[in-house]
Design a protein around this motif. Structure first.
Motif, mmCIF file in Angstrom:
data_model
loop_
_atom_site.group_PDB
_atom_site.id
_atom_site.type_symbol
_atom_site.label_atom_id
_atom_site.label_comp_id
_atom_site.label_asym_id
_atom_site.label_seq_id
_atom_site.Cartn_x
_atom_site.Cartn_y
_atom_site.Cartn_z
ATOM 1 N N THR A 54 0.741 -1.021 -0.033
ATOM 2 C CA THR A 54 0.082 -0.084 -0.044
ATOM 3 C C THR A 54 1.002 1.227 -0.116
ATOM 4 O O THR A 54 2.143 1.150 0.233
ATOM 5 C CB THR A 54 -0.842 0.091 1.132
ATOM 6 N N ASP A 84 -7.657 -2.390 -4.860
ATOM 7 C CA ASP A 84 -8.493 -1.819 -4.239
ATOM 8 C C ASP A 84 -10.064 -1.408 -5.316
ATOM 9 O O ASP A 84 -10.720 -0.942 -4.825
ATOM 10 C CB ASP A 84 -8.139 -0.288 -3.435
ATOM 11 N N THR A 92 -17.004 -5.775 -3.633
ATOM 12 C CA THR A 92 -17.055 -6.595 -2.403
ATOM 13 C C THR A 92 -17.182 -7.973 -2.760
ATOM 14 O O THR A 92 -16.599 -8.953 -1.951
ATOM 15 C CB THR A 92 -18.287 -6.055 -1.556
ATOM 16 N N GLN A 101 -13.752 -9.608 -3.316
ATOM 17 C CA GLN A 101 -12.924 -9.546 -2.181
ATOM 18 C C GLN A 101 -13.497 -10.687 -1.269
ATOM 19 O O GLN A 101 -12.460 -11.284 -0.630
ATOM 20 C CB GLN A 101 -13.160 -8.412 -1.456
ATOM 21 N N ARG A 161 -5.644 2.582 -2.159
ATOM 22 C CA ARG A 161 -6.559 2.871 -1.426
ATOM 23 C C ARG A 161 -7.029 1.786 -0.474
ATOM 24 O O ARG A 161 -7.852 1.032 -0.609
ATOM 25 C CB ARG A 161 -7.786 3.640 -2.062
ATOM 26 N N ALA A 162 -5.970 1.390 0.525
ATOM 27 C CA ALA A 162 -6.034 0.431 1.273
ATOM 28 C C ALA A 162 -7.514 0.303 2.074
ATOM 29 O O ALA A 162 -8.190 -0.797 2.301
ATOM 30 C CB ALA A 162 -4.962 0.119 2.411
ATOM 31 N N HIS A 163 -8.217 1.465 2.533
ATOM 32 C CA HIS A 163 -9.225 1.393 3.146
ATOM 33 C C HIS A 163 -10.595 0.981 2.294
ATOM 34 O O HIS A 163 -11.520 0.604 2.751
ATOM 35 C CB HIS A 163 -9.704 2.965 3.561
ATOM 36 N N MET A 164 -10.167 0.847 0.807
ATOM 37 C CA MET A 164 -11.394 0.063 0.180
ATOM 38 C C MET A 164 -11.355 -1.273 0.214
ATOM 39 O O MET A 164 -12.409 -1.875 -0.300
ATOM 40 C CB MET A 164 -11.083 0.626 -1.377
ATOM 41 N N PRO A 214 -11.701 -5.175 6.028
ATOM 42 C CA PRO A 214 -10.849 -5.401 7.171
ATOM 43 C C PRO A 214 -10.473 -6.801 7.077
ATOM 44 O O PRO A 214 -9.144 -7.175 7.570
ATOM 45 C CB PRO A 214 -11.698 -4.982 8.183
ATOM 46 N N ARG A 260 -7.651 -7.279 4.794
ATOM 47 C CA ARG A 260 -6.302 -6.534 5.128
ATOM 48 C C ARG A 260 -5.508 -7.511 6.254
ATOM 49 O O ARG A 260 -4.423 -7.525 6.078
ATOM 50 C CB ARG A 260 -6.642 -5.210 5.492
ATOM 51 N N SER A 261 -6.341 -7.920 7.130
ATOM 52 C CA SER A 261 -5.987 -8.571 8.275
ATOM 53 C C SER A 261 -5.364 -9.962 7.855
ATOM 54 O O SER A 261 -4.302 -10.423 8.729
ATOM 55 C CB SER A 261 -6.975 -8.767 9.414
ATOM 56 N N ARG A 287 4.199 -1.139 3.362
ATOM 57 C CA ARG A 287 3.616 0.208 3.311
ATOM 58 C C ARG A 287 4.669 1.184 2.633
ATOM 59 O O ARG A 287 5.858 0.972 2.927
ATOM 60 C CB ARG A 287 3.237 0.775 4.538
#
Ligand SMILES: [Zn+2]
Length: 365
Positions: A45, A152, A156, A159, A181-184, A187, A190-191, A197
């Motif tokens: 990211t 990103d 959904t 993903q 845009r990792a927030h896209m 969670p 990501r985890s 980074r």
């Protein structure tokens, strides 16, 4: 050209040691690889233009290289095929043409499709196809690498389909996800990934690194400044065009802070920042914001080598003084807000007009 290209579309292979500002990521990875703790999902990211995509490809080459585990050798048959985009165990998932509805080619070849013809999202059928491939053994008997770029842009559903694979990773498959845009990303996705980074470098530091590779001082400083310290972008940007545009936008800031009457010239001023093309508009906003930041910094007495372009120090300082620190900060916040609104169907011309009006003294939108 002696410099590494930051663009994923450029074929060929860039190795870790040829990249700028990635020492920390390389060290972290090498420790993980040597400790035999290679994760099955790796998430790269950072802002666009820092070289994540290029790094992901260098990592893929390293994971597949026949002679070295530390850094792709660049010469073995595996590295050669990663460079020519024909390695059977490197599969790349990217946005495909809007015309493709239900089957995407799993090849590493770039179709060269224009941005506007690409689907907005990486869709579930693409991820399903990828997870089917993960079940197969490597064609060359080593690892298999799957690269999703930009991750990103997975919707959904896609993903969620990927999540199942990340939960039960089969054998020697490694999945690399590249995301600005990792927030896209969910969670849960990501985890389950090991995160690497990437950030911009200090412009002065990037300029030094570029010079160390043989670039002349002026060009190195200009590229480091215009890319805001992003090595990938620094190497690929169109120097002349961007410098001209930044100068024009600084001219707008000068005009508006000098006299509210500059508003009478609006159509021309708005057109300097605004553009029908989203990427060009974004770039205009980036330049606008960075100039505002530097104007307030210069007015606060920051040393010129802390500015993105020391040559502009005098002009920036004057703008910053006329604007005032509080107002400068308020304007920067309103640009952030404006960016958030861009994904919606808003009138971008009106937003730009409101922003410029606020520089001239109207209430900040
Ligand atoms: Zn090799």
């Amino acid at each position: 050209m002696a410099f590494a290209q930051g663009d994923l579309k450029v074929s060929g292979l860039v190795r870790f040691s040829e990249m700028l500002g990635v020492e920390h990521a390389v060290e972290l990875l090498q420790r993980v690889i040597e400790g035999d703790r290679l994760p099955h999902g790796i998430l790269l990211t950072g802002p666009s233009g820092v070289g994540k995509g290029t790094f992901a490809r260098a990592l893929a080459a390293t994971l597949l290289c026949e002679t070295s585990d530390r850094e792709a050798c660049g010469t073995c048959s595996s590295c050669t095929r990663v460079a020519s985009r024909s390695h059977p165990d490197l599969l790349v998932v990217r946005r495909v043409s809007k015309k493709i509805r239900d089957r995407a080619p799993m090849s590493d070849n770039d179709e060269g499709e224009a941005e506007k013809d690409l689907s907005n999202f990486i869709r579930i059928f693409q991820i399903r196809e990828m997870t089917d491939h993960i079940g197969f053994a490597a064609k060359e008997g080593g690892r298999r690498v799957f690269l999703v770029d930009p991750a990103d842009r997975m919707n959904t559903e896609a993903q969620n389909a990927l999540l199942r694979t990340l939960e039960e990773p089969p054998g020697d498959a490694v999945i690399l996800l590249v995301a600005s845009r990792a927030h896209m990303l969910l969670p849960t996705v990501r985890s389950r990934c090991f995160a690497l980074r990437f950030g911009p470098m200090r412009p002065a530091e990037l300029a030094d690194a570029l010079q160390a590779r043989g670039m002349n001082l002026d060009e190195a400083q200009a590229r480091a400044s215009l890319s805001r310290g992003r090595p990938g972008l620094a190497l690929s940007l169109d120097l002349k065009r961007l410098e001209t545009r930044r100068g024009e936008i600084l001219g707008v800031l000068e005009a508006l802070t000098a006299s509210p009457r500059a508003i009478a010239e609006w159509p021309g001023l708005v057109g300097t920042v605004h553009d029908k093309d989203d990427a060009v508009f974004q770039e205009g906003l980036d330049l606008f914001e960075e100039l505002l930041r530097d104007a307030t910094r210069a007015a606060a007495g920051a040393p010129t080598d802390h500015l993105l372009d020391a040559r502009l120090a005098g002009r920036l300082e004057a703008v910053g003084h006329r604007l005032g620190t509080a107002r400068g900060a308020e304007l920067i916040r309103s640009i952030e807000k404006l960016r958030g609104q861009l994904s919606f169907n808003v009138n971008k011309t009106l937003l730009t007009e409101a922003l410029l009006a606020s520089v001239a003294g109207a209430p900040v939108p």
